[in-house]
Design an enzyme around this catalytic site. Sequence first.
Site, mmCIF file in Angstrom:
data_model
loop_
_atom_site.group_PDB
_atom_site.id
_atom_site.type_symbol
_atom_site.label_atom_id
_atom_site.label_comp_id
_atom_site.label_asym_id
_atom_site.label_seq_id
_atom_site.Cartn_x
_atom_site.Cartn_y
_atom_site.Cartn_z
ATOM 1 N N ILE A 177 1.025 -1.252 -0.052
ATOM 2 C CA ILE A 177 -0.006 -0.149 0.174
ATOM 3 C C ILE A 177 0.934 1.202 0.028
ATOM 4 C CG2 ILE A 177 -2.047 1.243 1.033
ATOM 5 C CD1 ILE A 177 -2.653 -1.352 2.420
ATOM 6 N N PHE A 236 2.809 3.548 7.390
ATOM 7 C CA PHE A 236 2.286 2.488 6.951
ATOM 8 C C PHE A 236 3.163 1.013 7.381
ATOM 9 C CE2 PHE A 236 1.290 5.215 3.173
ATOM 10 C CZ PHE A 236 0.085 4.892 3.030
ATOM 11 N N THR A 285 -5.956 -1.192 10.629
ATOM 12 C CA THR A 285 -6.716 -2.137 10.012
ATOM 13 C C THR A 285 -8.044 -2.583 10.584
ATOM 14 O OG1 THR A 285 -6.911 -4.433 9.440
ATOM 15 C CG2 THR A 285 -5.397 -3.848 11.497
ATOM 16 N N ASP A 286 -8.909 -3.147 9.892
ATOM 17 C CA ASP A 286 -10.349 -3.297 10.359
ATOM 18 C C ASP A 286 -10.212 -4.699 11.330
ATOM 19 O OD1 ASP A 286 -10.161 -5.476 8.463
ATOM 20 O OD2 ASP A 286 -11.859 -4.950 7.243
ATOM 21 N N GLU A 287 -9.002 -5.382 11.184
ATOM 22 C CA GLU A 287 -8.878 -6.574 12.048
ATOM 23 C C GLU A 287 -8.751 -6.260 13.622
ATOM 24 O OE1 GLU A 287 -6.407 -9.589 10.338
ATOM 25 O OE2 GLU A 287 -6.535 -8.777 8.195
ATOM 26 N N TYR A 297 -1.258 -10.341 14.743
ATOM 27 C CA TYR A 297 -1.031 -9.295 14.020
ATOM 28 C C TYR A 297 -1.910 -8.237 14.454
ATOM 29 C CZ TYR A 297 -2.364 -6.255 10.028
ATOM 30 O OH TYR A 297 -2.696 -5.353 9.336
ATOM 31 N N LYS A 343 -1.453 -4.527 15.886
ATOM 32 C CA LYS A 343 -1.872 -3.121 15.323
ATOM 33 C C LYS A 343 -3.114 -2.576 16.249
ATOM 34 C CE LYS A 343 -1.723 -1.867 11.493
ATOM 35 N NZ LYS A 343 -0.645 -1.016 10.900
HETATM 36 P P1 NAD Z 1 3.442 -4.619 3.397
HETATM 37 O O1 NAD Z 1 3.626 -5.988 4.321
HETATM 38 O O2 NAD Z 1 3.133 -5.004 2.116
HETATM 39 O O3 NAD Z 1 4.545 -3.615 3.538
HETATM 40 C C1 NAD Z 1 4.997 -3.176 4.689
HETATM 41 C C2 NAD Z 1 6.310 -2.485 4.488
HETATM 42 O O4 NAD Z 1 6.857 -2.143 5.785
HETATM 43 C C3 NAD Z 1 7.311 -3.075 3.703
HETATM 44 O O5 NAD Z 1 7.819 -2.409 2.667
HETATM 45 C C4 NAD Z 1 8.531 -3.205 4.907
HETATM 46 O O6 NAD Z 1 9.716 -3.292 4.162
HETATM 47 C C5 NAD Z 1 8.319 -2.064 5.841
HETATM 48 N N1 NAD Z 1 8.677 -2.414 7.165
HETATM 49 C C6 NAD Z 1 8.327 -3.561 7.876
HETATM 50 N N2 NAD Z 1 9.007 -3.453 9.124
HETATM 51 C C7 NAD Z 1 9.693 -2.140 9.183
HETATM 52 C C8 NAD Z 1 10.285 -1.497 10.089
HETATM 53 N N3 NAD Z 1 10.612 -2.344 11.355
HETATM 54 N N4 NAD Z 1 10.870 -0.338 9.582
HETATM 55 C C9 NAD Z 1 10.593 0.165 8.380
HETATM 56 N N5 NAD Z 1 10.083 -0.216 7.642
HETATM 57 C C10 NAD Z 1 9.434 -1.691 7.738
HETATM 58 O O7 NAD Z 1 2.230 -4.129 4.065
HETATM 59 P P2 NAD Z 1 0.762 -3.232 3.355
HETATM 60 O O8 NAD Z 1 0.010 -4.313 2.814
HETATM 61 O O9 NAD Z 1 1.416 -2.415 2.198
HETATM 62 O O10 NAD Z 1 0.271 -2.480 4.624
HETATM 63 C C11 NAD Z 1 0.603 -1.353 5.081
HETATM 64 C C12 NAD Z 1 -0.189 -0.776 6.290
HETATM 65 O O11 NAD Z 1 -1.515 -0.996 5.976
HETATM 66 C C13 NAD Z 1 0.168 -1.671 7.333
HETATM 67 O O12 NAD Z 1 0.363 -0.870 8.440
HETATM 68 C C14 NAD Z 1 -0.834 -2.686 7.526
HETATM 69 O O13 NAD Z 1 -1.268 -3.082 8.778
HETATM 70 C C15 NAD Z 1 -2.080 -1.976 6.851
HETATM 71 N N6 NAD Z 1 -3.310 -2.586 6.498
HETATM 72 C C16 NAD Z 1 -3.051 -3.361 5.134
HETATM 73 C C17 NAD Z 1 -4.000 -4.028 4.804
HETATM 74 C C18 NAD Z 1 -3.809 -4.917 3.374
HETATM 75 O O14 NAD Z 1 -4.921 -5.445 3.071
HETATM 76 N N7 NAD Z 1 -2.755 -5.054 3.194
HETATM 77 C C19 NAD Z 1 -5.521 -3.978 5.384
HETATM 78 C C20 NAD Z 1 -5.429 -2.892 6.300
HETATM 79 C C21 NAD Z 1 -4.414 -2.379 6.871
HETATM 80 P P1 TYD Z 2 -5.041 -12.459 3.438
HETATM 81 O O1 TYD Z 2 -5.100 -12.110 2.181
HETATM 82 O O2 TYD Z 2 -4.104 -13.262 4.256
HETATM 83 O O3 TYD Z 2 -5.737 -11.225 4.297
HETATM 84 P P2 TYD Z 2 -6.230 -11.224 5.683
HETATM 85 O O4 TYD Z 2 -6.267 -12.600 6.445
HETATM 86 O O5 TYD Z 2 -5.609 -10.235 6.335
HETATM 87 O O6 TYD Z 2 -7.825 -11.128 5.820
HETATM 88 O O7 TYD Z 2 -6.480 -13.624 3.354
HETATM 89 C C1 TYD Z 2 -7.629 -13.130 3.242
HETATM 90 C C2 TYD Z 2 -8.603 -14.273 3.234
HETATM 91 O O8 TYD Z 2 -8.536 -15.340 2.376
HETATM 92 C C3 TYD Z 2 -8.370 -14.705 4.752
HETATM 93 O O9 TYD Z 2 -9.995 -15.306 5.087
HETATM 94 C C4 TYD Z 2 -7.731 -16.187 4.591
HETATM 95 C C5 TYD Z 2 -8.061 -16.558 3.067
HETATM 96 N N1 TYD Z 2 -7.036 -17.303 2.711
HETATM 97 C C6 TYD Z 2 -6.852 -18.631 1.881
HETATM 98 O O10 TYD Z 2 -8.060 -19.034 1.880
HETATM 99 N N2 TYD Z 2 -5.876 -19.265 1.269
HETATM 100 C C7 TYD Z 2 -4.649 -18.496 1.315
HETATM 101 O O11 TYD Z 2 -3.965 -19.168 0.589
HETATM 102 C C8 TYD Z 2 -4.318 -17.351 1.786
HETATM 103 C C9 TYD Z 2 -3.138 -16.434 1.917
HETATM 104 C C10 TYD Z 2 -5.626 -16.570 2.451
#
Ligand code: NAD
Ligand code: TYD
Length: 354
Positions: free
Chosen positions: A13, A82, A135-137, A161, A165
């Site tokens: 993101i 992020f 996150t919504d989690e 996780y 958060k």
């Molecule tokens: P990601 O895992 O793809 O990226 C995380 C980034 O943070 C990476 O580039 C990593 O190198 C960097 N990082 C990790 N530890 C670090 C540290 N100690 N110091 C500096 N950099 C560090 O994550 P994402 O999916 O891009 O998520 C970004 C944010 O959004 C997170 O805070 C996550 O909790 C939140 N979020 C993500 C989702 C989703 O669906 N991906 C949903 C809700 C919230």
């Molecule tokens: P994920 O992308 O890991 O996001 P989150 O657990 O943070 O919601 O998973 C999305 C949904 O998909 C979650 O209900 C777990 C499921 N999932 C599978 O069924 N198979 C897989 O291989 C993965 C990675 C996730």
Amino acid sequence: MSHILVTGGAGFIGANFVLNWLGREEADSIVNVDKLTYAGNLATLASLEGNNRHVFSQTDIGDRAALDQLFVAYKPRAVVHFAAESHVDRSIHGPAEFIQTNIVGTFTLLEAVRAYWGGLGDVARAGFRFLHVSTDEVFGSLGSNDPQFSETTAYAPNSPYSASKAASDHLVRAYHHTYGLPVLTTNCSNNYGPYHFPEKLIPLIIANALGGKTLPIYGDGLNVRDWLYVGDHCAAIREVLARGQVGETYNVGGWNEKTNLDVVHTLCDLLDELRPKAAGSYRDQITFVKDRPGHDKRYAIDARKLERELGWKPAESFESGLRKTVQWYLENQPWVQNVMSGAYRNWVAKQYDA
Ligand code: NAD
Ligand code: TYD
């Protein structure tokens, strides 16, 4: 030249946010602070090479001295945070890193920000913002008939996780109430789109489908997630940063509740259309595997506050966003191959061959 400081801007993101921001010719340059864990990928930022509005620093948010130097050097007018360990399954196998980065790292960053902000002049102090991306989690799991999560839903995190958060959200809140730090928090649903690391459901399914591998669905596939296109999420963050009310939290969601089975079926159908197999459907590769321990049943976001107060709503439907995403992955296979040749392989072996 004014700067904003973005943490985690080489992740999924964060990198989308950086690319979108700099693509829109906003006034500010970006200082991008990222440790480059397995999830950080500079290849995602390759198009910014030579762009003097982007400064990259390989820095851990737990490194206070390095953060202090960056604040002194660039004097950012805002921080968008992020950086995190973000994968639920990894947090089950090894929670320590989640505590370290998501809690201790956020605390260290908040301390650095507090010291920097406290030393600013009146105007800069009043205009400064710290936007925390969460996150919504943190709200736990919903039953099928429960109302969606709102900003006032009680926290009930279920995985290491989401607990880490939740702790970081509480620290951010406390820094506002105790020290007056001008914070904003966003809690968003599951993102999807370009540059998504192929350990998460949607990019994993696309990669496995194209690679002729099985498509692993945990449990019965009836867990529900509320999918948000990453470009819509980035737009929401820009709105909250620009006009959000200090101290408030905003839920960001796509109004797209889908079962995992629905998501995988839609992906298979899109691939059948855009990259048909010689024979049969990608659906034939679907396999049900053992469920995730403590697997949350349903997440769903009520994003009406953001629409009512700041006028944001998602531009993409699930169908349009998913089609764009599949097309992006088909056109960017070298990016995927590059990721998959690294630590990702070891992770897949640990998670699915156990
Ligand atoms: P990601 O895992 O793809 O990226 C995380 C980034 O943070 C990476 O580039 C990593 O190198 C960097 N990082 C990790 N530890 C670090 C540290 N100690 N110091 C500096 N950099 C560090 O994550 P994402 O999916 O891009 O998520 C970004 C944010 O959004 C997170 O805070 C996550 O909790 C939140 N979020 C993500 C989702 C989703 O669906 N991906 C949903 C809700 C919230
Ligand atoms: P994920 O992308 O890991 O996001 P989150 O657990 O943070 O919601 O998973 C999305 C949904 O998909 C979650 O209900 C777990 C499921 N999932 C599978 O069924 N198979 C897989 O291989 C993965 C990675 C996730």
